[in-house]
Design an enzyme around this catalytic site. Structure first.
Site, short mmCIF file in Angstrom:
data_model
loop_
_atom_site.label_atom_id
_atom_site.label_comp_id
_atom_site.label_asym_id
_atom_site.label_seq_id
_atom_site.Cartn_x
_atom_site.Cartn_y
_atom_site.Cartn_z
N TRP A 110 0.76 -1.27 -0.03
CA TRP A 110 -0.20 0.21 0.12
C TRP A 110 0.88 1.14 0.14
O TRP A 110 1.85 1.37 0.79
CB TRP A 110 -0.77 -0.06 1.23
CG TRP A 110 -1.90 0.84 1.49
CD1 TRP A 110 -3.28 0.93 0.75
CD2 TRP A 110 -1.93 2.03 2.08
NE1 TRP A 110 -4.00 1.90 1.20
CE2 TRP A 110 -3.28 2.91 2.06
CE3 TRP A 110 -0.87 2.91 2.70
CZ2 TRP A 110 -3.41 4.04 2.48
CZ3 TRP A 110 -1.19 4.10 3.10
CH2 TRP A 110 -2.42 4.66 3.27
N HIS A 140 -7.57 3.67 2.74
CA HIS A 140 -7.87 3.69 1.12
C HIS A 140 -7.72 5.05 0.60
O HIS A 140 -7.94 6.10 1.11
CB HIS A 140 -9.40 3.15 1.05
CG HIS A 140 -9.88 3.03 -0.50
ND1 HIS A 140 -9.18 2.39 -1.55
CD2 HIS A 140 -10.97 3.64 -0.98
CE1 HIS A 140 -9.98 2.41 -2.67
NE2 HIS A 140 -10.94 3.50 -2.33
N TRP A 141 -7.06 5.04 -0.58
CA TRP A 141 -7.07 6.25 -1.35
C TRP A 141 -8.15 6.29 -2.61
O TRP A 141 -8.62 5.18 -3.28
CB TRP A 141 -5.74 6.15 -2.14
CG TRP A 141 -4.51 6.39 -1.51
CD1 TRP A 141 -3.75 5.50 -1.03
CD2 TRP A 141 -4.09 7.67 -0.52
NE1 TRP A 141 -2.75 5.84 -0.05
CE2 TRP A 141 -2.98 7.20 0.12
CE3 TRP A 141 -4.66 8.81 -0.55
CZ2 TRP A 141 -2.27 8.13 0.91
CZ3 TRP A 141 -3.98 9.67 0.39
CH2 TRP A 141 -2.83 9.43 0.93
N ASP A 165 -13.14 6.13 -7.57
CA ASP A 165 -12.79 5.09 -6.64
C ASP A 165 -12.62 3.91 -7.12
O ASP A 165 -13.59 3.09 -7.83
CB ASP A 165 -13.86 5.14 -5.61
CG ASP A 165 -13.63 4.36 -4.29
OD1 ASP A 165 -12.82 3.55 -4.40
OD2 ASP A 165 -14.12 4.74 -3.27
N CYS A 171 -4.82 0.84 -4.53
CA CYS A 171 -5.65 2.28 -4.48
C CYS A 171 -4.81 3.46 -4.82
O CYS A 171 -5.07 4.21 -5.75
CB CYS A 171 -6.51 2.20 -3.50
SG CYS A 171 -5.45 2.24 -1.61
#
Length: 212
Positions: free
Chosen positions: A29, A103-104, A120, A162
């Site tokens: 991540w 989360h991005w 998204d 993400c």
């Protein structure tokens, strides 16, 4: 910290340490520092002559959620945000003022279309956060009547990409709006672009004098 985790690259307002760069080597991540570096690169190199685009780094976006009105107005005025045609917000689901989150996603303001578009890569998991940010900034940007539009986009195939999707979508959209001055009609992002991006980022860091 400096001995055990040396600086890989200082670039404008971003600073990458080796631990940050290591995130690009494997299925990891991405943190604030990687996205912030890339937004600095877009601002100061790739689109330095395009005054219509404004890339807001994730740590600044995070602060915007909690600034009082006078601070927010001062920040946006300082960067002539109300005169930008397109503003890119790298958005985290973090509910606190410090770094974090899981989360991005990407929120893009389009002044020509009077719309905030949300991209998204994991369904609509970050919708509430993006709507909250839009409502926080729209009056200061002269976009009081703006619409919110969740966009269909390429979905991540794992739990860690993400941030790469946000970087790739930012690239993809910035290139498109530079040519067409609108987001509607944007073609889909190719999965091969996402797969290649980590290696491209490592090459970019090296080309700017960093170590990987």
């Amino acid at each position: 910290m400096s001995k055990t985790d040396p600086i890989s690259l200082s670039f404008h307002d971003s600073c990458l340490r080796m631990s940050d760069v290591q995130l690009l080597h494997g299925p990891r991540w991405l943190n604030d520092q990687i996205l912030s570096f890339y937004y600095e690169y877009l601002s100061h190199v790739k689109y330095k002559d395009n005054n219509d685009l404004y890339f807001i780094a994730p740590e600044v976006t995070q602060c915007m959620k909690y600034m009082d009105d006078s601070e927010l107005e001062m920040l946006l005025d300082k960067n002539n945000a109300a005169y930008k045609l397109f503003i890119f917000f790298a958005l985290n689901d973090n509910g606190a003022t410090e770094e974090g989150g899981s989360h991005w996603s990407l929120l893009v303001m389009s002044q020509p279309e009077k719309t905030f578009f949300h991209f998204d890569s994991f369904g609509n998991s970050n919708t509430a956060t993006s709507v909250k940010l839009m409502n926080r900034v729209k009056d200061f940007l002269g976009m009081r009547l703006a619409k919110f539009c969740p966009m269909r986009c390429l979905q991540q195939a794992n739990g860690y990409d993400c941030g790469i999707h946000v970087i790739c979508m930012t690239d993809h959209i910035a290139d498109y709006v530079s040519r067409f001055e609108m987001i509607n009609g944007l073609p889909g992002l190719h999965i091969e672009t996402v797969k290649a991006k980590r290696a491209e980022l490592l090459k970019l860091i090296l080309s700017l004098g960093g170590s990987c």
